[in-house]
Motif scaffolding. Structure first.
Motif, PDB file in Angstrom:
ATOM      1  N   MET A 137      -9.178  19.539 -16.689  1.00  0.00           N
ATOM      2  CA  MET A 137      -8.901  19.326 -15.267  1.00  0.00           C
ATOM      3  C   MET A 137     -10.106  19.726 -14.422  1.00  0.00           C
ATOM      4  SD  MET A 137      -4.971  20.550 -14.564  1.00  0.00           S
ATOM      5  CE  MET A 137      -5.259  20.456 -12.797  1.00  0.00           C
ATOM      6  N   LEU A 138     -10.675  20.866 -14.742  1.00  0.00           N
ATOM      7  CA  LEU A 138     -11.805  21.359 -13.946  1.00  0.00           C
ATOM      8  C   LEU A 138     -13.000  20.418 -14.029  1.00  0.00           C
ATOM      9  CD1 LEU A 138     -11.639  25.185 -14.801  1.00  0.00           C
ATOM     10  CD2 LEU A 138     -10.822  24.029 -12.742  1.00  0.00           C
ATOM     11  N   GLU A 139     -13.138  19.720 -15.148  1.00  0.00           N
ATOM     12  CA  GLU A 139     -14.263  18.804 -15.310  1.00  0.00           C
ATOM     13  C   GLU A 139     -14.189  17.605 -14.370  1.00  0.00           C
ATOM     14  OE1 GLU A 139     -14.125  17.897 -19.435  1.00  0.00           O
ATOM     15  OE2 GLU A 139     -15.277  19.676 -20.055  1.00  0.00           O
ATOM     16  N   ARG A 140     -12.980  17.292 -13.922  1.00  0.00           N
ATOM     17  CA  ARG A 140     -12.843  16.176 -12.975  1.00  0.00           C
ATOM     18  C   ARG A 140     -12.413  16.674 -11.588  1.00  0.00           C
ATOM     19  NH1 ARG A 140      -7.696  15.643 -15.865  1.00  0.00           N
ATOM     20  NH2 ARG A 140      -6.027  15.050 -14.389  1.00  0.00           N
ATOM     21  N   ALA A 141     -12.713  17.918 -11.308  1.00  0.00           N
ATOM     22  CA  ALA A 141     -12.266  18.538 -10.057  1.00  0.00           C
ATOM     23  C   ALA A 141     -12.905  17.920  -8.822  1.00  0.00           C
ATOM     24  CB  ALA A 141     -12.547  20.041 -10.087  1.00  0.00           C
ATOM     25  N   LYS A 155     -11.646  26.188  -6.474  1.00  0.00           N
ATOM     26  CA  LYS A 155     -12.403  26.458  -5.253  1.00  0.00           C
ATOM     27  C   LYS A 155     -13.897  26.555  -5.552  1.00  0.00           C
ATOM     28  CE  LYS A 155      -9.924  30.090  -3.963  1.00  0.00           C
ATOM     29  NZ  LYS A 155      -9.442  31.217  -3.141  1.00  0.00           N
ATOM     30  N   ALA A 156     -14.222  27.226  -6.646  1.00  0.00           N
ATOM     31  CA  ALA A 156     -15.642  27.394  -7.003  1.00  0.00           C
ATOM     32  C   ALA A 156     -16.291  26.052  -7.317  1.00  0.00           C
ATOM     33  CB  ALA A 156     -15.760  28.343  -8.192  1.00  0.00           C
ATOM     34  N   ALA A 157     -15.575  25.184  -8.051  1.00  0.00           N
ATOM     35  CA  ALA A 157     -16.141  23.876  -8.422  1.00  0.00           C
ATOM     36  C   ALA A 157     -16.413  23.028  -7.173  1.00  0.00           C
ATOM     37  CB  ALA A 157     -15.182  23.146  -9.367  1.00  0.00           C
ATOM     38  N   ILE A 158     -15.488  23.030  -6.227  1.00  0.00           N
ATOM     39  CA  ILE A 158     -15.657  22.222  -5.013  1.00  0.00           C
ATOM     40  C   ILE A 158     -16.736  22.809  -4.112  1.00  0.00           C
ATOM     41  CG2 ILE A 158     -14.482  21.422  -2.920  1.00  0.00           C
ATOM     42  CD1 ILE A 158     -11.894  21.334  -4.629  1.00  0.00           C
ATOM     43  N   ARG A 163      -3.746  10.964  -9.225  1.00  0.00           N
ATOM     44  CA  ARG A 163      -2.292  11.097  -9.187  1.00  0.00           C
ATOM     45  C   ARG A 163      -1.762  12.087 -10.204  1.00  0.00           C
ATOM     46  NH1 ARG A 163      -2.915   6.075 -10.464  1.00  0.00           N
ATOM     47  NH2 ARG A 163      -1.354   6.193 -12.114  1.00  0.00           N
ATOM     48  N   HIS A 164      -2.591  12.488 -11.154  1.00  0.00           N
ATOM     49  CA  HIS A 164      -2.141  13.379 -12.227  1.00  0.00           C
ATOM     50  C   HIS A 164      -3.008  14.640 -12.254  1.00  0.00           C
ATOM     51  CE1 HIS A 164       0.395  10.098 -13.515  1.00  0.00           C
ATOM     52  NE2 HIS A 164      -0.658   9.306 -13.610  1.00  0.00           N
ATOM     53  N   PHE A 165      -3.035  15.309 -11.124  1.00  0.00           N
ATOM     54  CA  PHE A 165      -3.851  16.513 -10.984  1.00  0.00           C
ATOM     55  C   PHE A 165      -3.114  17.445 -10.024  1.00  0.00           C
ATOM     56  CE2 PHE A 165      -7.041  19.432  -9.831  1.00  0.00           C
ATOM     57  CZ  PHE A 165      -8.169  19.269 -10.631  1.00  0.00           C
ATOM     58  N   GLY A 166      -2.784  18.635 -10.479  1.00  0.00           N
ATOM     59  CA  GLY A 166      -2.082  19.557  -9.590  1.00  0.00           C
ATOM     60  C   GLY A 166      -1.495  20.732 -10.337  1.00  0.00           C
ATOM     61  N   GLY A 167      -0.703  21.509  -9.625  1.00  0.00           N
ATOM     62  CA  GLY A 167      -0.169  22.748 -10.166  1.00  0.00           C
ATOM     63  C   GLY A 167       0.703  22.566 -11.385  1.00  0.00           C
ATOM     64  N   ARG A 168       1.466  21.473 -11.441  1.00  0.00           N
ATOM     65  CA  ARG A 168       2.366  21.328 -12.579  1.00  0.00           C
ATOM     66  C   ARG A 168       1.621  21.069 -13.887  1.00  0.00           C
ATOM     67  NH1 ARG A 168       5.640  15.604 -11.739  1.00  0.00           N
ATOM     68  NH2 ARG A 168       3.933  14.167 -12.187  1.00  0.00           N
ATOM     69  N   TYR A 169       0.421  20.527 -13.794  1.00  0.00           N
ATOM     70  CA  TYR A 169      -0.356  20.291 -15.014  1.00  0.00           C
ATOM     71  C   TYR A 169      -0.980  21.592 -15.523  1.00  0.00           C
ATOM     72  CZ  TYR A 169       0.415  15.530 -13.534  1.00  0.00           C
ATOM     73  OH  TYR A 169       1.019  14.359 -13.146  1.00  0.00           O
TER      74      TYR A 169
END
Length: 758
Positions: free
Chosen positions: A311-315, A349-352, A228-234
């Protein structure tokens, strides 16, 4: 009839409609395909959508954002406290609900989040109606999959207040999956292996991953997980914090102390983030950010990735969780569809892609996929559209249990039962069976409160069953309640009735079939089990069963036809059946607004809407008056000058000067009636002049028209004259030609033909 799908986003809202044998995304009043999800309050009216965005920086304290994340929650919820960082208006408690305190029409007002959502939906309704040129009533709204019963009810109440009928409140990724699947003609047949697709939706504030299986004509959501706390605004927040430190060191200003300065930097870093999605470096230049200081900076993509490293670590965590719940591995997935604006970030995109080890798919419009899916869903539910048959099987996000008071007559009775488990198909219906001698209450709540977003109250509703009493023998009344999770994901106890056990005769099935019954749902009554122990066991237990119309027939239930050739009558046996005898009155209390509050909110919304309309009409009338003054001043110099005498010119110029001065002084905040009155004052003098000009223009037009008509008549007369001359000439030449032909016929003989002798 309108068919509208609305992607109600945290940052922007997209509206899609079914028309022209497809789905179109419609534009708003300034031709944008996405409308800002903002509601602002001013001294005269509200600003909603684009107008709210235009005045946001100058009216921060009275502009409400992120209202979809506030609806259905309480002020003391930790998630709401975190949300205050992204909402510039002051959040307050209003009768247990979170709301905003703003200055509206010169005084302090408080509006609940549900009311603010309804204000925004009224704007969406107006935008869609203007585009379609039809009244809009039926819509399908999207919401995050993690919404609870209370949050869903808040959105449904908001739609009702706005005068909309929500045909379905659908989960974001389910809408995306429908928009992906319904146009495809190459989906596997029902008996084949399904196509498995993971939908990754990373938007402004939410990250959702859903595993969906497709077969021809249907989709089934197998698992969904979210952050719920992951996105562009962060990402924006990380950038603002970075440049705040940099500007403090380089320019000796602290933007964190100035809300408007922070907002300007936020707007700047949002553009910078988009540039870095396609470029390795991007500049940031903001004029007069605060204290008349201009600031500038640069950022590389590598620096951005370092800033958002947590953020990227929990992507991939939501994807891993969804696959685990679906009992699948990355190699079992056929496609990974990416939607949402934040999926443009290269590092994400790279992480996924590295997690799946296969290319990602971007066949859907990242910003409009949810709205298109909602429009498809609305078309399916609408009677005026023919849509390819496509069934949607969503799933329950949280387990729901019912609890009740222990009956005095059954001292060792269980008092709770999980009726809807996580992963159950949605919509879903269960029948609850109770054995009671007196009226009773039961409550519904979420079985695992720790799974809910924030610290939401797990309570869903309380339901009272009336009219329960002993049967004539002093035994228990068998009460059945129909509990349903509907298409919106909202729980209700829809009806109650009581049954009576009667003994009937029925054919004995074959032994082979008798051993083949595989129905996992047992009736609370089993054959001839009449022992006191069995009766006691039945009365102690509460059974949740699927209603008959939703069961799949087993082999022995699917057909019961006697053979015509059978010589022996079937063997019969006595068994007990339950016959419905009557209804049980129900009363319920849920998180939904009661009718009185809902009607009151709808009336208040209508009043504010009419006030907004009056302000808009007044502003238009004022602009018309201003334009009329400038137009007359300009045309009196040349166009109208020959048609007015000196006295009229003098009086008109004096009137125009007087009203123009009034317009920019006392008339700047006048009423619509005053502007109309001033317009009439001008026309009383200018009207005769304008009429003379129009009469002269009309006279000239008539002269030109007469000339054109005379020329056309002369041309037609000339054509007729030439036609008559040609006809006369032909008639004059006709006899001479006939005599010549006869002479030739008499003198010419064919070769080899002799003349007959007389």
């Amino acid at each position: 009839m309108s068919v509208v799908g609305v992607d109600l986003g945290t940052l922007n809202t997209v509206i899609a409609v079914a028309r022209n044998r497809g789905v179109d995304v419609i534009t708003n009043e300034v031709s944008n395909r996405a409308t800002p999800s903002l509601v602002g309050f001013g001294p005269k009216s509200r600003y909603i959508g684009e107008p709210a965005k235009n005045q946001e920086v100058s009216n921060l304290k009275n502009t409400v954002a992120s209202f979809t994340r506030l609806a259905g929650r309480a002020l003391n919820d930790p998630d709401v406290q975190l949300e205050q960082e992204f909402v510039s208006a002051q959040l307050v408690d209003i009768d247990g609900q979170v709301g905003a305190e703003v200055t509206y029409m010169g005084k302090k007002e408080k509006f609940t989040a549900t009311q603010i959502v309804s204000m925004y939906l009224t704007k969406i309704k107006t935008t869609a109606s203007a585009e379609l040129k039809l009244p809009v009533t039926d819509v399908v709204l999207s919401c995050p999959v993690w919404y609870t019963d209370a949050q869903r009810r808040a959105l449904l109440d908001a739609a009702d207040i706005a005068g909309l009928t929500c045909l379905r409140l659908t989960n974001d990724t389910t809408a995306t999956a429908l928009g992906y699947g319904i146009p495809k003609v190459d989906l596997p047949a029902p008996e084949e292996k399904p196509r498995r697709v993971v939908f990754v939706d990373i938007g402004h504030s939410n990250y959702t991953a859903s595993v969906v299986e497709f077969k021809k004509g249907e989709l089934a959501v197998k698992a969904t997980a979210w952050d719920r706390h992951f996105g562009g605004r962060y990402i924006d927040k990380a950038l603002v914090d970075h440049f705040a430190k940099e500007f403090k060191e380089k320019f000796n200003i602290d933007i964190t102390e100035n809300a408007k300065a922070k907002f300007r930097v936020l707007a700047g870093v949002e553009k910078l983030k988009k540039i870095l999605s396609a470029n390795s470096v991007a500049p940031l230049n903001i004029e007069s950010v605060m204290n008349d200081v201009d600031v500038r900076g640069m950022l590389k993509r590598e620096e951005l990735e370092e800033l958002i490293k947590p953020m990227l670590e929990r992507a991939t965590l939501p994807i891993e969780q969804a696959l685990a719940e679906a009992k699948l591995k990355p190699e079992d997935i056929d496609a990974i569809e990416m939607v949402g604006g934040c999926t443009r970030v290269p590092a994400l995109k790279a992480a996924i892609q590295n997690y799946f080890g296969k290319p990602l798919s971007f066949t859907l419009n990242q910003d409009e996929a949810v709205a298109r899916g909602c429009a498809f869903n609305c078309a399916i539910l609408s009677p005026v559209f023919r849509v390819r048959d496509f069934s949607v099987h969503d799933m329950v996000s949280y387990p729901i249990e019912f609890t009740w008071e222990k009956s005095e007559d059954i001292p060792d009775e269980d008092t709770s039962l999980i009726v809807f488990n996580k992963g159950n198909v949605l919509p879903s219906t269960k029948i609850l069976t109770f054995y009671r001698k007196h009226p009773f209450d039961l409550e519904a709540k979420y079985a695992k409160p720790e799974q809910l977003p924030g610290k939401l109250n797990p309570w869903i509703g309380r339901f009272s069953v009336k009219g329960v009493k002993e049967d004539p023998k002093g035994d228990f009344m068998i009460c059945k309640l129909k509990a349903r999770l509907n298409v919106h994901g909202v729980l209700n106890v829809e009806s109650g009735y009581y049954v009576e056990e009667v003994e009937v005769e029925e054919p004995i099935p074959d032994e082979k079939k008798e051993g083949d019954v595989r129905n996992p749902i047992s009736s609370p009554v089993h054959g001839h089990d009449n022992t006191e122990r069995a009766v006691k066991r039945r009365r102690m237990s509460v059974v949740a069963e699927v209603p008959p119309d939703e069961r799949e027939l087993t082999s022995d239930q699917a057909m019961d036809v006697d053979s015509k050739d059978s010589k022996e009558p079937p063997k019969m046996r006595k068994t007990k059946k339950q016959l419905r005898k009557g209804d049980l009155p129900l009363s319920s209390g849920t998180a939904s607004l009661d009718k009185a509050n809902r009607d009151s909110a709808a009336e208040r919304e209508n009043e504010m809407f009419m006030e907004d309309k009056l302000v808009a009409d007044t502003e238009n009338t004022k602009n018309e008056l201003e334009s009329f003054i400038y137009e007359l001043k300009d045309k009196m110099l040349d166009v109208y000058a020959p048609y007015a005498n000196d006295d009229e010119k003098s009086r008109l110029n004096t009137k125009l000067e007087t009203i123009e001065e009034w317009l920019y002084d006392d008339g700047d905040d006048a009423s619509k009636a005053q502007y109309v009155s001033k317009m009439e004052d001008i026309r009383s003098i200018a009207g005769p002049i304008i009429q003379r000009y129009k009469d002269k223009i009309e006279e000239e037009r008539q002269v030109v028209l007469k000339k054109q008509q005379d020329a056309a008549a002369a041309k037609q007369a000339d054509i007729e004259r030439k036609k008559r001359e040609e006809e006369s000439k032909k008639q004059a030449e006709a006899p001479e030609s006939k005599d010549a032909d006869m002479t030739d016929a008499e003198t010419t003989k064919p070769d080899g033909v002799e003349e007959p002798s007389s």
